[in-house]
Write a protein that holds these residues in place. Structure first.
Motif, short mmCIF file in Angstrom:
data_model
loop_
_atom_site.label_atom_id
_atom_site.label_comp_id
_atom_site.label_asym_id
_atom_site.label_seq_id
_atom_site.Cartn_x
_atom_site.Cartn_y
_atom_site.Cartn_z
N LYS A 1 0.50 -1.21 0.15
CA LYS A 1 0.26 -0.33 0.22
C LYS A 1 0.70 0.61 -0.16
O LYS A 1 0.46 2.46 0.19
CB LYS A 1 -0.75 -0.35 1.60
N GLY A 2 1.97 1.22 -0.54
CA GLY A 2 3.52 1.95 -0.68
C GLY A 2 3.82 2.47 0.94
O GLY A 2 3.62 2.26 1.79
N PHE A 3 4.79 3.06 1.04
CA PHE A 3 5.52 4.19 2.25
C PHE A 3 5.00 5.25 2.66
O PHE A 3 4.48 5.72 2.63
CB PHE A 3 6.84 3.95 0.89
N GLY A 4 5.28 5.23 4.57
CA GLY A 4 5.14 6.19 4.52
C GLY A 4 6.27 6.99 6.07
O GLY A 4 7.37 5.96 5.93
N ASN A 5 6.23 8.42 5.44
CA ASN A 5 7.36 8.36 6.25
C ASN A 5 8.36 8.56 7.27
O ASN A 5 7.16 7.89 8.01
CB ASN A 5 7.17 10.55 5.69
N LEU A 6 9.05 9.14 8.06
CA LEU A 6 9.70 9.05 9.50
C LEU A 6 8.58 8.96 10.38
O LEU A 6 7.90 8.68 11.41
CB LEU A 6 10.60 10.03 9.50
N LYS A 7 7.51 10.22 10.19
CA LYS A 7 6.36 11.54 10.57
C LYS A 7 6.05 9.84 10.94
O LYS A 7 5.14 9.44 12.18
CB LYS A 7 5.25 12.15 10.59
N GLU A 8 4.91 9.39 9.92
CA GLU A 8 4.11 8.26 9.49
C GLU A 8 5.01 7.13 10.83
O GLU A 8 3.79 6.59 11.65
CB GLU A 8 3.57 7.82 8.10
N ALA A 9 5.47 6.50 10.61
CA ALA A 9 6.43 5.46 11.32
C ALA A 9 6.72 5.87 12.86
O ALA A 9 6.31 5.05 13.47
CB ALA A 9 7.38 5.34 11.08
N ASN B 1 4.88 5.00 18.49
CA ASN B 1 4.17 5.32 19.77
C ASN B 1 2.82 5.42 20.15
O ASN B 1 3.28 4.53 21.43
CB ASN B 1 3.63 6.67 19.23
N LEU B 2 1.80 4.48 19.47
CA LEU B 2 0.56 3.37 19.32
C LEU B 2 1.64 2.25 19.83
O LEU B 2 0.78 2.16 20.79
CB LEU B 2 0.52 4.02 18.49
N ALA B 3 2.31 1.66 19.55
CA ALA B 3 3.03 0.69 19.95
C ALA B 3 3.51 0.41 21.44
O ALA B 3 3.06 -0.43 21.84
CB ALA B 3 3.94 0.20 19.16
N ILE B 4 3.75 1.34 21.44
CA ILE B 4 4.95 1.94 22.61
C ILE B 4 3.98 2.16 23.70
O ILE B 4 4.28 1.00 25.38
CB ILE B 4 5.60 2.78 22.79
N ASP B 5 2.84 2.99 24.54
CA ASP B 5 1.62 3.32 24.36
C ASP B 5 1.50 1.60 24.53
O ASP B 5 0.29 1.62 26.12
CB ASP B 5 0.93 4.08 24.33
N ALA B 6 0.60 1.02 24.10
CA ALA B 6 -0.42 -0.19 23.61
C ALA B 6 0.40 -1.59 25.06
O ALA B 6 0.09 -1.94 25.27
CB ALA B 6 -0.74 -1.05 22.49
N TYR B 7 1.83 -0.51 24.99
CA TYR B 7 2.60 -2.29 25.69
C TYR B 7 1.94 -2.23 26.93
O TYR B 7 2.32 -3.18 27.52
CB TYR B 7 4.06 -2.57 25.71
#
Length: 234
Positions: A209-217, A222-228
């Protein structure tokens, strides 16, 4: 004289069979064995650090770089992944056989970020974040300090299975700060990554579905750190 000839002949026959037995034995010992019982005699789990590879290491460094546990070194085919219970790397076994990628070896060191978790409701697969790291190959279970530069959006069987893209501190490419920089300075690398991930399981199974830039990554991280965090508390 006749007895001597017979004895010589017998000795040559015995020697011949001994040599053949040795050759066959060597072939059997060097032939890869794909039976699960044999695999289990070897260690199917790896952890050279005696720590839980998900819980006992930070996800990021003070300068913003990410920490990556390497599950599959560059160029290799054996599919290892971190066991969430034991914290060890475990060889994946499917239908009684170890999972060996039927394609070219991984185009970078592949692994996960400790202390991350992205549930399916947030667009993940319930596991720590996957990362493909550009840089020289390292040993399995190595920890790499890496610069995050972007993300490759993928659908695997219709489910989201994105791969963060990072560059190892040990790589000559480490000065690159973005996907744009990478593409302009080292053209072709991003296309190699996309081609590999959309074909290694076979035609039509994984869609880019294409690439995302640093801000998107960074937002995904951040979502994954908070979910952990709540998972650890519970």
């Amino acid at each position: 004289m006749i007895w001597y000839k017979l004895s010589s002949f017998s000795f040559e026959v015995i020697l011949f069979f001994m040599l053949m037995t040795a050759i066959v034995s060597c072939r059997e010992n060097t032939r890869p064995d794909l039976n699960v019982p044999e695999i289990e005699k070897e260690a199917t789990e790896i952890n050279t650090r005696a720590k839980h590879l998900i819980h006992d290491y930070p996800s990021t460094f003070s300068d913003g770089d990410i920490n990556v546990v390497v599950e599959i070194p560059t160029g290799t085919l054996e599919k290892y992944e971190v066991n969430k219970n034991s914290g060890n790397l475990q060889l994946e076994v499917i239908n009684g056989n170890p999972r060996i990628i039927d394609y070219l070896g991984y185009p970078g060191n592949y692994g996960m970020i400790p202390r991350t978790l992205l549930p399916k409701e947030l667009g993940g697969d319930g596991d720590p974040l996957d990362v493909i790291v550009l840089g020289p190959p390292v040993e399995r279970a190595s920890l790499l300090k890496c610069k995050l530069i972007g993300v490759l959006y993928l659908l695997d069987g219709g489910e989201q299975d994105d791969k963060l893209i990072a560059i190892s501190k040990e790589s000559l490419l480490y000065d690159v700060d973005s996907l744009e920089d990478l593409n302009s300075t080292y053209p072709g690398i991003l296309e190699i990554i996309r081609t590999w991930f959309t074909h290694y399981k076979g035609m039509g199974k994984i869609e880019s579905k294409g690439f995302g830039n640093l801000k998107e990554a960074q937002a995904i991280l951040n979502l994954a750190i908070d979910a952990y965090k709540p998972v650890v508390v519970n």
